[in-house]
Design a protein around this motif. Structure first.
Motif, short mmCIF file in Angstrom:
data_model
loop_
_atom_site.label_atom_id
_atom_site.label_comp_id
_atom_site.label_asym_id
_atom_site.label_seq_id
_atom_site.Cartn_x
_atom_site.Cartn_y
_atom_site.Cartn_z
N HIS A 18 0.95 -1.12 0.28
CA HIS A 18 0.18 -0.07 0.51
C HIS A 18 1.26 1.38 -0.22
O HIS A 18 0.20 2.32 -0.53
N GLU A 19 2.24 0.95 1.14
CA GLU A 19 2.85 2.25 0.70
C GLU A 19 3.46 2.89 -0.69
O GLU A 19 3.21 3.50 -1.23
N TRP A 75 8.83 -0.88 3.71
CA TRP A 75 8.25 -1.86 3.75
C TRP A 75 8.81 -3.27 3.32
O TRP A 75 10.08 -3.12 3.18
#
Length: 100
Positions: A18-19, A75
Motif C-alpha cells: 500500500h505504501e 515496507w
C-alpha cells in the motif's frame, strides 16, 4: 488528467504494498503540480531494488518525462515490477503491466 476517481486492480492489491501504491499516486500528483510538464494519459513505473533501497522509475512517453528515486525500505520491497497507470477520462486505474 488524473484528477478523477482512482482504482487499483487485484494484481496491484496483492503484489504492491500500500505504501508504494500511495507513493506512485503521489509521484503523479507531483507531476501534475509541475507547471512545465504536460501529463500524458499513460504513466509508467518500474520497480526494482538497488543498493538495498527501493528504486522507482517514473516515466511517460509523450511528452518525454522521466524521474528516478531511491527510497529506504519501510515496507516489503518489490524486486521487479512494471506498473501502468491509465487515465481514461472518467477514472484512473493502476495495474500491473501483465494485467493490461
Amino acid at each position: 488528467m488524473f484528477s478523477n476517481k482512482r482504482y487499483i486492480t487485484c494484481g496491484i492489491s496483492s503484489a504492491i504494498p500500500h505504501e508504494i501504491q500511495l507513493a506512485l499516486w503521489r509521484m503523479i500528483d507531483n507531476l501534475r503540480a509541475s507547471t512545465d510538464v504536460e501529463v500524458d494519459y499513460l504513466q509508467i513505473f518500474r520497480l526494482s531494488i538497488q543498493n538495498g533501497k527501493q528504486k522507482i522509475i517514473h516515466r511517460q512517453e509523450e511528452p518525454v518525462y522521466c524521474n528516478e528515486i531511491l527510497v529506504a525500505f519501510i515496507w516489503n520491497p518489490v524486486e521487479n515490477a512494471k506498473i501502468f497507470v491509465i487515465d481514461d477520462g472518467e477514472h484512473s486505474t493502476m495495474m500491473l503491466a501483465e494485467e493490461y
